[in-house]
Structure formats: structure tokens, C-alpha cells
Design a protein around this motif. Structure first.
Motif, PDB file in Angstrom:
ATOM      1  N   GLU A   1       1.498  -1.161  -0.217  1.00 57.90           N
ATOM      2  CA  GLU A   1      -0.364   0.048   0.145  1.00 57.90           C
ATOM      3  C   GLU A   1       0.852   1.292  -0.516  1.00 57.90           C
ATOM      4  N   THR A   2       2.062   1.019   0.475  1.00 59.47           N
ATOM      5  CA  THR A   2       3.234   2.071   0.474  1.00 59.47           C
ATOM      6  C   THR A   2       4.020   2.664  -1.025  1.00 59.47           C
ATOM      7  N   ILE A   3       4.357   1.225  -1.657  1.00 60.23           N
ATOM      8  CA  ILE A   3       4.469   1.333  -2.578  1.00 60.23           C
ATOM      9  C   ILE A   3       4.564   1.371  -4.051  1.00 60.23           C
ATOM     10  N   THR A   4       4.179   2.287  -5.344  1.00 64.90           N
ATOM     11  CA  THR A   4       3.436   2.657  -6.288  1.00 64.90           C
ATOM     12  C   THR A   4       4.439   1.762  -7.580  1.00 64.90           C
ATOM     13  N   PRO A   5       3.161   1.021  -8.535  1.00 63.06           N
ATOM     14  CA  PRO A   5       4.573   0.419  -9.980  1.00 63.06           C
ATOM     15  C   PRO A   5       5.509   0.603 -10.274  1.00 63.06           C
ATOM     16  N   ILE A   6       5.324   2.515 -10.409  1.00 69.90           N
ATOM     17  CA  ILE A   6       6.653   2.949 -10.947  1.00 69.90           C
ATOM     18  C   ILE A   6       7.864   3.106  -9.551  1.00 69.90           C
ATOM     19  N   GLU A   7       7.435   3.089  -8.475  1.00 70.63           N
ATOM     20  CA  GLU A   7       8.983   3.006  -7.690  1.00 70.63           C
ATOM     21  C   GLU A   7       9.418   0.873  -8.320  1.00 70.63           C
TER      22      GLU A   7
ATOM     23  N   LEU B   1       7.453  -0.769 -12.290  1.00 67.09           N
ATOM     24  CA  LEU B   1       6.420  -1.301 -13.167  1.00 67.09           C
ATOM     25  C   LEU B   1       5.421  -0.340 -14.112  1.00 67.09           C
ATOM     26  N   GLY B   2       6.137   0.490 -14.063  1.00 71.04           N
ATOM     27  CA  GLY B   2       6.142   1.814 -15.250  1.00 71.04           C
ATOM     28  C   GLY B   2       4.806   0.968 -16.573  1.00 71.04           C
ATOM     29  N   PHE B   3       5.264  -0.047 -16.896  1.00 65.57           N
ATOM     30  CA  PHE B   3       5.229  -0.700 -18.557  1.00 65.57           C
ATOM     31  C   PHE B   3       3.750  -1.238 -17.832  1.00 65.57           C
ATOM     32  N   PHE B   4       3.091  -1.500 -17.550  1.00 65.21           N
ATOM     33  CA  PHE B   4       1.863  -1.944 -16.730  1.00 65.21           C
ATOM     34  C   PHE B   4       0.964  -0.561 -16.455  1.00 65.21           C
ATOM     35  N   VAL B   5       1.188   0.578 -16.340  1.00 62.90           N
ATOM     36  CA  VAL B   5       1.019   2.343 -15.828  1.00 62.90           C
ATOM     37  C   VAL B   5       0.306   2.562 -17.530  1.00 62.90           C
TER      38      VAL B   5
END
Length: 365
Positions: A248-254, A257-261
Motif C-alpha cells: 500500500e506504500t510502494i507504487t508500481p512506478i517505484e 512496473l511502469g510498463f503496466f501503467v
């Protein structure tokens, strides 16, 4: 103490030497023979996993797609029938509710597969953020899931079905496939870094299917595989584990996993924060590292540079394939360059490591 949940395959674990542990409220096998043996079998031959603890949620109706698009960061509008995708699902702050698979079974009919520990939370989240003509059902208790993984997975499974498995491409699936006479959804997906399949069947048919796959793969050296090797396999391939690489505190970008955003698909929950991180760079970054000095890194161990805390280990272990102690860590972005030396605090002692490229392991196509 609450009673542990069991999958439909629980009755046969002992037969194969399964040693069970409490895994997020489930009584599941950590290993059958040894983690190293099972890991090696999947990398070189094939292994069969009981992953029936995973959750299955169906989303149907004229607004099914619109709802899914609001919940997830990836773009489900690009899916064809019988195609699947991977996606994070985020809170408003960009942190992850979960990561999941979306299967498009038909127009206006989707199956979403979620992590075992998050079934109720995800289901409630979807209901709370639903709108229009949509029917959301948690069918987890009716479904069993087996994963057959490894370079010989296709050869073994092909013995049990008449459909041509080579026709099922990566992240595609077929429905109502008779496997040893048992109807299954057969999907070319997995969580090991190897080729393989995930099979979804009625819970009452799971034991029969399990036994038939193991029987069919005897010649190829198939083995049943527990959670221990499931973790080392996914970790070498840098596949995230919810609660460690994402939470809940780690984002996909961090988490890399930016490819999936997909920001260009329109609005979704958490979009503003993720758009800002994509544009300006995230404050933290998930990196891979290799120990220079002796020591095994573990989840939550502190990471330091010159005595200053810069982050923490998310996963770490001895890599059976590389024969090295390696880890993943979430660290301040300015310290995330490959080649940088870092210190891992192991039992309050600084132990040297170096940031390396990931994934640690990539199968040869």
C-alpha cells in the motif's frame, strides 16, 4: 487461533511428502523434497504447483470493462477474447491494493485472479468502486488452480489434451479444454520465469487432475513443488510479491512496473500520483543487488550508504540458479545506480553488497 484455510488438494499433500506451513492464513506445502531440488526441477524439467489459494473474481455486464479500467493501471480495452493481462490495482495515493491478472472470457465477461491474502480486500474494493451495469462475484471457493511450469511443461500437458498447446501464445488462454477428460481453462502464464501453464478447474476435480499430470510427467522427471521454490523462482525472475516488492506504500512506478501503467487510457484510481512519478521520476526505486561479503539478506533488513539509511530489503535469499546471495531492495532513487556499493544491515552488522541489473535470471527462448 483462527483455523487455517485449506485448498481442495490438501488431502494429497502428505502422499507426496508435503511439509505444510501457515501462509497468510492458509495451510500450504513449503516443500515436498527440498526447495533446491524443486527449484532446479522447474528450471530444467517441470514442476507442478497447487495455487488454489489464489482468488478468482468474475466481472460481468455492459459496464464490466469500464469498471475494470477504473480499478487497474493497465489497459484492458486492448484485450481480445481469450487474452489475459497483468496489472497493478492502486489506491488514490498510488500505492498498490494488489497485483492481478485479468482474463477476457467473452465480451462483457472477465475473470480476475488476485492474491490469496487479498481476496476479501480486493473484492470489497471492487464493490465499493463499482458503477452501472456490472455484476461482481467472488467465486474463489469454487475454483482450484494448478500451475505446471518448466521447459518440459508443454510436452507433458500435450499428452493429456487434443488441442495444440503451441497455438496458445504467452498471456493467451483457451476455455473448456479437456485435460485428461477434465474441463479446464488453460492459460500460458506463470510465476516462475519459465514457460508453462496455469489451469483453472472445478474444485472437486482438482485431485484427479493433479494426479494425472504427475503421472503424465513421470518420464520427464516432473515433481510437485511447494511455496519455498515458488518464491525463489519468482524472485530470480524479478517477479514482484505483494506485501514485499509492492504494497500500500510502494507504487508500481517505484517497483519498476511502469510498463503496466497506461496513462493514455483515461482516468483510473491513483492516476494523478503515478503520472507525476512517471514525469518527474519516483522518489524511490526497486533495485537488485548481489552480496559482496558473506551473508543472506532478508525482507525488511535496512540498507545503508555511509551509515545513512537509504531503504530496505524487500526480498533476499540464496539463489539456487546463480549460487549467490542476492536481493531486491527499495532505495532512495539517487542511490539506485547499477554498480553502486551499499551496506545491508544483517544482525546489526554492515555487510557489503553491489547494485546489479535485473532480472537475475532470464530463460533462454
Amino acid at each position: 487461533m483462527a483455523e487455517l484455510k485449506r485448498t481442495p488438494l490438501f488431502p494429497v499433500y502428505k502422499e507426496y511428502g508435503g511439509k505444510t506451513i501457515d501462509f497468510g492464513g492458509w495451510e500450504l506445502p513449503v516443500q515436498y523434497t527440498s526447495i533446491l531440488e524443486e527449484h532446479e526441477a522447474v528450471r530444467t524439467r517441470a514442476g507442478l504447483f497447487d495455487v488454489s489459494h489464489m482468488g478468482e473474481i468474475t466481472v460481468k455486464g455492459n459496464d464490466a470493462l469500464a469498471n475494470i479500467q477504473k480499478w487497474i493501471t493497465n489497459d484492458a480495452s486492448k484485450l481480445s477474447v481469450n487474452q489475459a493481462l497483468y496489472s497493478p490495482m492502486c489506491y488514490d495515493n498510488g500505492g498498490c491494493v494488489d497485483d492481478l491478472l485479468v482474463y477476457k472470457r467473452d465480451e462483457n465477461d472477465y475473470l480476475i485472479v488476485v492474491n490469496a491474502a487479498n481476496i476479501e480486500k480486493d473484492y470489497d474494493w471492487m464493490l465499493k468502486h463499482s458503477f452501472g451495469d456490472v455484476e461482481i462475484s467472488n467465486i474463489s471457493s469454487q475454483v482450484a488452480q494448478l500451475a505446471l511450469q518448466g521447459p518440459l511443461a508443454e510436452k507433458i500437458l500435450q499428452k493429456l489434451t487434443d488441442i495444440h498447446l503451441t497455438d496458445i501464445k504467452y498471456y493467451w488462454f483457451r476455455q473448456n479444454v479437456p485435460v485428461a477428460g477434465i474441463p479446464a481453462l488453460v492459460s500460458r502464464t506463470g510465476y516462475t520465469g519459465e514457460d508453462g501453464f496455469e489451469l483453472y478447474v472445478d474444485k472437486d476435480l482438482a485431485i484427479d487432475l493433479w494426479q494425472k499430470i504427475l503421472e503424465a510427467g513421470k518420464e520427464e522427471g516432473i515433481v510437485p513443488v511447494g511455496l519455498g521454490a515458488r518464491d525463489t523462482l519468482r524472485f530470480e525472475a524479478r517477479l514482484p510479491l505483494y506485501g514485499q516488492e509492492i504494497n500500500e506504500t510502494i507504487t508500481p512506478i517505484e517497483a519498476g512496473l511502469g510498463f503496466f501503467v497506461k496513462l493514455d487510457k483515461g482516468d483510473f484510481i491513483g492516476r494523478d500520483v503515478l503520472a507525476k512519478q512517471k514525469e518527474e521520476g519516483a522518489p524511490r526505486k526497486l533495485v537488485g543487488f548481489e552480496m559482496i561479503e558473506r551473508g543472506i539478506p532478508r525482507t525488511h533488513y535496512e540498507v545503508q550508504v555511509e551509515g545513512k539509511r537509504i531503504g530496505e530489503v524487500t526480498s533476499g535469499t540464496f539463489s539456487p540458479t546463480l549460487k549467490k546471495n542476492i536481493g531486491l531492495a527499495i532505495v532512495a532513487a539517487e542511490h539506485a545506480q547499477i554498480g553502486n556499493e551499499i551496506d545491508i544491515l544483517i544482525r546489526n552488522k554492515k555487510v557489503k553488497a553491489v547494485i546489479v541489473p535485473t532480472p537475475f535470471y532470464k530463460r533462454k527462448k
